[in-house]
Scaffold this motif. Structure first.
Motif, PDB file in Angstrom:
ATOM      1  N   ALA A  38     -42.026  14.662 -25.476  1.00 15.98           N
ATOM      2  CA  ALA A  38     -40.704  14.040 -25.405  1.00 15.98           C
ATOM      3  C   ALA A  38     -40.675  12.925 -24.374  1.00 15.98           C
ATOM      4  N   VAL A  39     -41.297  13.164 -23.212  1.00 14.25           N
ATOM      5  CA  VAL A  39     -41.349  12.119 -22.184  1.00 14.25           C
ATOM      6  C   VAL A  39     -42.141  10.920 -22.671  1.00 14.25           C
ATOM      7  N   ALA A  40     -43.260  11.183 -23.362  1.00  6.94           N
ATOM      8  CA  ALA A  40     -44.095  10.093 -23.861  1.00  6.94           C
ATOM      9  C   ALA A  40     -43.370   9.255 -24.903  1.00  6.94           C
ATOM     10  N   VAL A  41     -42.468   9.887 -25.659  1.00 10.21           N
ATOM     11  CA  VAL A  41     -41.749   9.149 -26.695  1.00 10.21           C
ATOM     12  C   VAL A  41     -40.610   8.322 -26.112  1.00 10.21           C
ATOM     13  N   ILE A  68     -41.460  14.680 -39.921  1.00  7.85           N
ATOM     14  CA  ILE A  68     -40.586  13.914 -39.039  1.00  7.85           C
ATOM     15  C   ILE A  68     -41.219  13.726 -37.664  1.00  7.85           C
ATOM     16  N   TYR A  69     -41.773  14.786 -37.108  1.00  6.52           N
ATOM     17  CA  TYR A  69     -42.273  14.728 -35.743  1.00  6.52           C
ATOM     18  C   TYR A  69     -43.734  14.282 -35.681  1.00  6.52           C
ATOM     19  N   VAL A  70     -44.622  15.050 -36.274  1.00  4.06           N
ATOM     20  CA  VAL A  70     -46.054  14.789 -36.115  1.00  4.06           C
ATOM     21  C   VAL A  70     -46.478  13.535 -36.852  1.00  4.06           C
ATOM     22  N   LEU A  71     -46.141  13.450 -38.140  1.00  3.90           N
ATOM     23  CA  LEU A  71     -46.571  12.308 -38.932  1.00  3.90           C
ATOM     24  C   LEU A  71     -45.934  11.011 -38.424  1.00  3.90           C
ATOM     25  N   GLN A  72     -44.632  11.047 -38.166  1.00  7.83           N
ATOM     26  CA  GLN A  72     -43.961   9.842 -37.694  1.00  7.83           C
ATOM     27  C   GLN A  72     -44.446   9.440 -36.306  1.00  7.83           C
ATOM     28  N   LEU A  73     -44.698  10.434 -35.439  1.00  2.00           N
ATOM     29  CA  LEU A  73     -45.176  10.120 -34.101  1.00  2.00           C
ATOM     30  C   LEU A  73     -46.567   9.501 -34.151  1.00  2.00           C
ATOM     31  N   ALA A  74     -47.439  10.042 -34.991  1.00  2.00           N
ATOM     32  CA  ALA A  74     -48.784   9.473 -35.116  1.00  2.00           C
ATOM     33  C   ALA A  74     -48.720   8.045 -35.657  1.00  2.00           C
ATOM     34  N   THR A  75     -47.846   7.819 -36.631  1.00  2.00           N
ATOM     35  CA  THR A  75     -47.700   6.468 -37.180  1.00  2.00           C
ATOM     36  C   THR A  75     -47.135   5.515 -36.137  1.00  2.00           C
ATOM     37  N   SER A  76     -46.209   6.002 -35.304  1.00  2.00           N
ATOM     38  CA  SER A  76     -45.637   5.155 -34.263  1.00  2.00           C
ATOM     39  C   SER A  76     -46.682   4.788 -33.211  1.00  2.00           C
ATOM     40  N   LEU A  77     -47.531   5.748 -32.836  1.00  2.00           N
ATOM     41  CA  LEU A  77     -48.582   5.448 -31.868  1.00  2.00           C
ATOM     42  C   LEU A  77     -49.567   4.423 -32.436  1.00  2.00           C
ATOM     43  N   ALA A  78     -49.878   4.548 -33.723  1.00  2.00           N
ATOM     44  CA  ALA A  78     -50.746   3.553 -34.353  1.00  2.00           C
ATOM     45  C   ALA A  78     -50.083   2.180 -34.379  1.00  2.00           C
ATOM     46  N   THR A  79     -48.772   2.160 -34.604  1.00  2.00           N
ATOM     47  CA  THR A  79     -48.044   0.891 -34.583  1.00  2.00           C
ATOM     48  C   THR A  79     -48.091   0.260 -33.202  1.00  2.00           C
ATOM     49  N   ILE A 125     -43.349  -1.516 -28.083  1.00  2.00           N
ATOM     50  CA  ILE A 125     -42.631  -0.251 -27.997  1.00  2.00           C
ATOM     51  C   ILE A 125     -41.462  -0.227 -28.978  1.00  2.00           C
ATOM     52  N   ALA A 126     -40.740  -1.349 -29.071  1.00  2.00           N
ATOM     53  CA  ALA A 126     -39.630  -1.423 -30.025  1.00  2.00           C
ATOM     54  C   ALA A 126     -40.132  -1.241 -31.451  1.00  2.00           C
ATOM     55  N   ALA A 127     -41.270  -1.857 -31.788  1.00  2.00           N
ATOM     56  CA  ALA A 127     -41.839  -1.692 -33.121  1.00  2.00           C
ATOM     57  C   ALA A 127     -42.242  -0.252 -33.382  1.00  2.00           C
ATOM     58  N   ALA A 128     -42.808   0.417 -32.360  1.00  2.00           N
ATOM     59  CA  ALA A 128     -43.208   1.818 -32.516  1.00  2.00           C
ATOM     60  C   ALA A 128     -42.000   2.722 -32.732  1.00  2.00           C
ATOM     61  N   VAL A 129     -40.923   2.479 -31.992  1.00  2.00           N
ATOM     62  CA  VAL A 129     -39.710   3.279 -32.167  1.00  2.00           C
ATOM     63  C   VAL A 129     -39.101   3.041 -33.545  1.00  2.00           C
ATOM     64  N   LEU A 130     -39.102   1.801 -33.993  1.00  2.00           N
ATOM     65  CA  LEU A 130     -38.531   1.488 -35.302  1.00  2.00           C
ATOM     66  C   LEU A 130     -39.346   2.093 -36.443  1.00  2.00           C
ATOM     67  N   GLN A 131     -40.570   2.515 -36.160  1.00  2.00           N
ATOM     68  CA  GLN A 131     -41.374   3.157 -37.194  1.00  2.00           C
ATOM     69  C   GLN A 131     -40.727   4.450 -37.667  1.00  2.00           C
ATOM     70  N   PHE A 132     -39.836   5.030 -36.844  1.00  2.00           N
ATOM     71  CA  PHE A 132     -39.121   6.237 -37.257  1.00  2.00           C
ATOM     72  C   PHE A 132     -38.058   5.934 -38.315  1.00  2.00           C
ATOM     73  N   VAL A 175     -50.298   2.647 -44.095  1.00  2.00           N
ATOM     74  CA  VAL A 175     -51.403   2.809 -45.036  1.00  2.00           C
ATOM     75  C   VAL A 175     -52.575   3.545 -44.402  1.00  2.00           C
ATOM     76  N   ALA A 176     -52.829   3.300 -43.121  1.00  2.00           N
ATOM     77  CA  ALA A 176     -54.008   3.856 -42.467  1.00  2.00           C
ATOM     78  C   ALA A 176     -53.795   5.283 -41.962  1.00  2.00           C
ATOM     79  N   VAL A 177     -52.588   5.603 -41.488  1.00  2.00           N
ATOM     80  CA  VAL A 177     -52.354   6.892 -40.842  1.00  2.00           C
ATOM     81  C   VAL A 177     -51.635   7.872 -41.753  1.00  2.00           C
ATOM     82  N   ARG A 178     -50.571   7.431 -42.379  1.00  2.00           N
ATOM     83  CA  ARG A 178     -49.704   8.357 -43.117  1.00  2.00           C
ATOM     84  C   ARG A 178     -50.432   9.147 -44.209  1.00  2.00           C
TER      85      ARG A 178
END
Length: 373
Positions: free
Chosen positions: A80-83, A198-209, A230-237, A280-283
């Protein structure tokens, strides 16, 4: 003796249902009293549901129930802190620059299309954006003490749920008759897959972003490269449109100031590498655990939950939609057995069968299939 046993069994069932009704009624009253922190409680419930397999895995590796729950809680806390912390820090240090950037935009700019020049008035939009940014900064500063208390509540509640999650699950399923528990298990499985998505898949995709966006913004010469990443990673959700909500305004900004080369670069590279490549790469590599929940349903649940419930609706909305879809699938399987939708709509009950022998064979095959099931 048989009659007495039957009466006792009915009395026990009746007592169980009454007790379940009492618990449900008290739960509704409790929810009304805790309405202000209900979002935090729901968030902790969903995170605990995802982390319970982690806690069980740690227990199997030799930890006690208490230490396993503590370790899983620390994982949730760090996640949660990392996000959230990068976004908060970026906004805190870059908010003034964002305000200055919006204020420096021209109040009117021209666009030429097929030899025709059109003037676009942007002053009102600019003023609204400045008011929103100023109000958001003030509201966030005033809400910091409350957010700190809610975050502490989230950690404490997460630990309690992980430590006593099995007891809570058994108590929740106890009033359900044994013949219907397979339905509860199916809905619980779909809920777990949805929360994983919602959590794991989206978080992994956001970190890749984030990993892709920062080098790109830095290479293109943006001063606030980390903030934009960071804004792009958050918007990945945000499903479907995601980081495009950031790339498109940046592209339009370059067009407005007449820098068409920068607009072309960020438009093509940004949409391709930031908005498209992580999906395409992570999801696909993680989608196996969340199979059966399409992006369109996720988008419906995301938007509906966000507009109805606020921030917690980002999680609760897709979760409710997924559980509803699973319930509909269970009902369809129960009513229609193995018949497909095409077979149902093409079936004409008024048309008599042309081959009695074929009908008999079909009936026998159906009966055999039911017996096997």
């Amino acid at each position: 003796m048989t009659g007495i046993s039957t009466q006792n069994a009915r009395a026990d069932r009746h007592r169980r249902y009454v007790l379940a009704g009492i618990v449900g009624s008290i739960g509704v009253v409790t929810g009304a009293i805790l309405l202000e922190v209900l979002g935090t409680i729901l968030f902790a419930l969903t995170v605990a549901y995802v982390l319970m397999p982690v806690q069980r895995w740690l227990v199997r590796r030799g930890l006690t129930e208490w230490t396993g729950a503590l370790a899983a809680t620390l994982i949730g806390f760090v996640s949660a802190v990392a996000v959230f912390s990068p976004l908060v820090v970026a906004l805190y240090f870059r908010l003034e620059q964002v305000v200055d950037l919006v204020a420096s935009l021209p109040r009117e700019f021209s666009v030429s299309i097929f030899g025709m020049t059109y003037a676009i008035e942007a002053g009102q939009i600019q003023a609204s954006a400045l008011d929103f940014l100023s109000g958001a900064a003030t509201s966030f500063a005033l809400a910091l003490p409350v957010l700190g208390i809610k975050f502490a509540l989230f950690v404490v509640l997460l630990f309690g749920l992980l430590l006593k999650g099995n007891e809570a699950g058994r108590a929740a399923i106890a009033p359900v008759p044994h013949d219907y528990r397979d339905i509860v298990y199916a809905l619980a499985r779909r809920a777990r897959e949805t929360l994983y998505a919602i959590y794991v898949l989206q978080l992994a995709t956001s970190l890749a972003t984030l990993a892709v966006a920062y080098p790109l913004f830095w290479a293109l010469g943006y001063e606030a490269a980390m903030t934009l990443a960071i804004a792009a990673a958050v918007l990945q959700f945000v499903p479907i449109i995601g980081p495009s909500m950031l790339i498109v305004p940046i592209t339009l900004y370059h067009v407005a100031v007449g820098d068409l080369v920068a607009a072309t670069l960020i438009g093509i590279l940004g949409l391709g590498l930031i908005a498209w490549l992580p999906d395409v790469a992570v999801r696909p590599r993680l989608a196996r655990r969340s199979a059966g929940f399409s992006g369109s349903l996720y988008f419906v649940g995301f938007t509906g939950g966000l507009f109805t419930l606020g921030a917690i609706g980002v999680v609760v909305g897709p979760l409710i939609v997924a559980v509803f879809v699973e319930a509909v699938d269970l009902l369809a399987d129960e009513v229609n057995s193995d018949a497909t939708f095409t077979e149902l709509i093409e079936d004409d009950p008024e048309e008599p069968p042309s081959d009695p022998g074929g009908t008999e064979t079909t009936f026998e095959e159906s009966s055999s299939r039911i017996a096997n099931d």
